[in-house]
Design a protein around this motif. Structure first.
Motif, PDB file in Angstrom:
ATOM      1  N   ALA A   1     -20.477  17.499  40.561  1.00 36.99           N
ATOM      2  CA  ALA A   1     -21.328  18.595  41.012  1.00 36.99           C
ATOM      3  C   ALA A   1     -22.615  18.723  40.203  1.00 36.99           C
ATOM      4  O   ALA A   1     -23.672  19.040  40.752  1.00 36.99           O
ATOM      5  N   HIS A   2     -22.551  18.523  38.903  1.00 38.29           N
ATOM      6  CA  HIS A   2     -23.739  18.650  38.061  1.00 38.29           C
ATOM      7  C   HIS A   2     -23.510  17.947  36.726  1.00 38.29           C
ATOM      8  O   HIS A   2     -22.376  17.630  36.357  1.00 38.29           O
ATOM      9  N   ASP A   3     -24.597  17.728  36.011  1.00 35.65           N
ATOM     10  CA  ASP A   3     -24.513  17.155  34.672  1.00 35.65           C
ATOM     11  C   ASP A   3     -24.109  18.239  33.678  1.00 35.65           C
ATOM     12  O   ASP A   3     -24.295  19.435  33.917  1.00 35.65           O
ATOM     13  N   ILE A   4     -23.563  17.806  32.551  1.00 36.23           N
ATOM     14  CA  ILE A   4     -23.441  18.683  31.390  1.00 36.23           C
ATOM     15  C   ILE A   4     -24.117  17.988  30.218  1.00 36.23           C
ATOM     16  O   ILE A   4     -24.138  16.751  30.132  1.00 36.23           O
ATOM     17  N   PHE A   5     -24.694  18.781  29.334  1.00 36.87           N
ATOM     18  CA  PHE A   5     -25.421  18.275  28.186  1.00 36.87           C
ATOM     19  C   PHE A   5     -24.526  18.396  26.957  1.00 36.87           C
ATOM     20  O   PHE A   5     -24.062  19.499  26.618  1.00 36.87           O
ATOM     21  N   LEU A   6     -24.260  17.278  26.297  1.00 39.14           N
ATOM     22  CA  LEU A   6     -23.307  17.220  25.201  1.00 39.14           C
ATOM     23  C   LEU A   6     -24.008  17.498  23.869  1.00 39.14           C
ATOM     24  O   LEU A   6     -25.043  16.891  23.564  1.00 39.14           O
ATOM     25  N   ALA A   7     -23.428  18.406  23.085  1.00 35.68           N
ATOM     26  CA  ALA A   7     -24.044  18.838  21.837  1.00 35.68           C
ATOM     27  C   ALA A   7     -24.162  17.680  20.855  1.00 35.68           C
ATOM     28  O   ALA A   7     -23.210  16.908  20.663  1.00 35.68           O
ATOM     29  N   GLU A   8     -25.312  17.583  20.230  1.00 38.50           N
ATOM     30  CA  GLU A   8     -25.538  16.535  19.236  1.00 38.50           C
ATOM     31  C   GLU A   8     -24.578  16.726  18.064  1.00 38.50           C
ATOM     32  O   GLU A   8     -24.404  17.829  17.545  1.00 38.50           O
ATOM     33  N   GLY A   9     -23.902  15.655  17.671  1.00 39.90           N
ATOM     34  CA  GLY A   9     -22.940  15.719  16.579  1.00 39.90           C
ATOM     35  C   GLY A   9     -21.574  16.222  16.981  1.00 39.90           C
ATOM     36  O   GLY A   9     -20.677  16.314  16.148  1.00 39.90           O
ATOM     37  N   GLY A  10     -21.389  16.547  18.273  1.00 41.22           N
ATOM     38  CA  GLY A  10     -20.120  17.082  18.728  1.00 41.22           C
ATOM     39  C   GLY A  10     -19.120  16.000  19.090  1.00 41.22           C
ATOM     40  O   GLY A  10     -19.460  14.813  19.219  1.00 41.22           O
ATOM     41  N   LEU A  11     -17.891  16.428  19.308  1.00 43.15           N
ATOM     42  CA  LEU A  11     -16.820  15.502  19.669  1.00 43.15           C
ATOM     43  C   LEU A  11     -17.086  14.843  21.018  1.00 43.15           C
ATOM     44  O   LEU A  11     -16.892  13.632  21.182  1.00 43.15           O
ATOM     45  N   LEU A  12     -17.519  15.617  22.005  1.00 40.60           N
ATOM     46  CA  LEU A  12     -17.719  15.055  23.332  1.00 40.60           C
ATOM     47  C   LEU A  12     -18.847  14.032  23.356  1.00 40.60           C
ATOM     48  O   LEU A  12     -18.757  13.020  24.059  1.00 40.60           O
ATOM     49  N   ARG A  13     -19.912  14.278  22.592  1.00 37.83           N
ATOM     50  CA  ARG A  13     -20.984  13.284  22.493  1.00 37.83           C
ATOM     51  C   ARG A  13     -20.445  11.993  21.885  1.00 37.83           C
ATOM     52  O   ARG A  13     -20.796  10.889  22.306  1.00 37.83           O
ATOM     53  N   GLN A  14     -19.575  12.155  20.900  1.00 30.50           N
ATOM     54  CA  GLN A  14     -18.969  10.980  20.261  1.00 30.50           C
ATOM     55  C   GLN A  14     -18.102  10.205  21.252  1.00 30.50           C
ATOM     56  O   GLN A  14     -18.160   8.965  21.306  1.00 30.50           O
ATOM     57  N   LEU A  15     -17.301  10.907  22.045  1.00 30.83           N
ATOM     58  CA  LEU A  15     -16.409  10.249  22.998  1.00 30.83           C
ATOM     59  C   LEU A  15     -17.186   9.599  24.142  1.00 30.83           C
ATOM     60  O   LEU A  15     -16.817   8.520  24.616  1.00 30.83           O
ATOM     61  N   ALA A  16     -18.245  10.271  24.600  1.00 34.28           N
ATOM     62  CA  ALA A  16     -19.004   9.763  25.737  1.00 34.28           C
ATOM     63  C   ALA A  16     -19.999   8.681  25.349  1.00 34.28           C
ATOM     64  O   ALA A  16     -20.269   7.769  26.127  1.00 34.28           O
ATOM     65  N   GLY A  17     -20.564   8.804  24.153  1.00 33.21           N
ATOM     66  CA  GLY A  17     -21.566   7.842  23.710  1.00 33.21           C
ATOM     67  C   GLY A  17     -22.927   8.032  24.362  1.00 33.21           C
ATOM     68  O   GLY A  17     -23.808   7.184  24.211  1.00 33.21           O
ATOM     69  N   VAL A  18     -23.103   9.136  25.087  1.00 30.72           N
ATOM     70  CA  VAL A  18     -24.369   9.444  25.752  1.00 30.72           C
ATOM     71  C   VAL A  18     -24.649  10.934  25.607  1.00 30.72           C
ATOM     72  O   VAL A  18     -23.794  11.711  25.189  1.00 30.72           O
ATOM     73  N   GLU A  19     -25.858  11.353  25.991  1.00 31.26           N
ATOM     74  CA  GLU A  19     -26.267  12.747  25.843  1.00 31.26           C
ATOM     75  C   GLU A  19     -25.772  13.645  26.972  1.00 31.26           C
ATOM     76  O   GLU A  19     -25.647  14.852  26.786  1.00 31.26           O
TER      77      GLU A  19
END
Length: 257
Positions: A165-183
């Motif tokens: 449905a939409h994008d989400i923006f992953l917090a810099e330095g967060g766990l989800l950014r680490q798991l996804a490898g993208v912003e």
């Protein structure tokens, strides 16, 4: 002693009606994602509160006794909402509640965190995590100026309702950014409520384009508690990001054994 390859993760049930009879259960998609995606053994926990047929069974609903048999806790989504009385508001007309789930889950969340038992929360569970720790919710996100309508299109088939449905923006330095490898990543959106006041002790892991919080994690990283507003259990096999969330939860559960 439990087999270490199959740690036990509890799933508190919802109360739903089949004809004139109340039943306890949860969606199969959550069970499958935990068993096959996280590599854990899901166990359903009855929602023991003020039941329809009997008075509350408080003597057998002690959080510590429940958690003693678990290695992790998973909180599902559901069509019902957390009773707004828990964050000081009134329930509007037509608001579907599940008081038995509230009575079971909110104490379990707080005690699981105190005991460092890994917790993964989705949709309603994500909202429960915030409320249990002192936060509040928007009861009708689509009526809040500046926020999008995050509800699914009920006219679509199931696959369409859970589509991206939409994008989400992953917090810099967060766990989800680490798991996804993208912003940013694309997710589904199947909810009418959302986090308003963020509870103390939770950090924002992701936001929607309108700024609505889409994921949180405990700021005390030694204790694993992750919550997401979207539904990663939906076809997690096909989406690397969704799959990574369940794999990481499974790793956190096994690390505690």
């Amino acid at each position: 002693m439990r087999h270490q390859q199959w740690p036990v993760v509890g799933i508190p049930c919802d109360v739903y009606w089949q004809g004139k009879h109340p039943h306890h259960g949860c969606g199969e998609k959550y069970i499958n994602a935990l068993a096959h995606g996280a590599g854990v053994r899901p166990v359903l926990l009855p929602a023991i509160g003020g039941g329809t047929d009997l008075a509350p069974l408080a003597d057998i609903c002690q959080p510590d006794e429940v958690l003693d048999s678990l290695d992790g806790l998973f909180l599902t989504g559901n069509i019902s909402n957390v009773d707004p009385r828990f964050y000081g508001e009134q329930s509007p007309a037509g608001n579907l509640l599940d008081p038995q789930r509230d009575a079971t889950v909110l104490p379990l969340i707080r005690r699981a965190i105190e005991r460092d038992i890994p917790l993964f929360a989705v949709c309603r569970g994500f909202q429960e995590l915030n409320v249990a720790l002192g936060g509040s919710l928007y009861q009708r996100v689509h009526e809040v100026p500046g926020l999008l309508d995050h509800r699914e299109d009920s006219s679509l088939p199931r696959e369409g309702q859970y589509d991206y449905a939409h994008d989400i923006f992953l917090a810099e330095g967060g766990l989800l950014r680490q798991l996804a490898g993208v912003e940013r990543v694309r997710v589904n959106s199947v909810h009418g409520q959302g986090i308003h006041r963020l509870a103390e002790g939770l950090a924002v892991e992701a936001t929607a384009p309108d700024g609505l919080i889409e994921a949180v994690q405990l700021t005390e990283r030694s204790r694993f508690a992750l919550g997401v507003q979207f539904h990663p259990e939906w076809q997690y096999q096909r989406d690397p990001f969704y799959r990574a969330l369940f794999e990481h939860f499974g790793e956190a559960v096994r690390a505690r054994l």
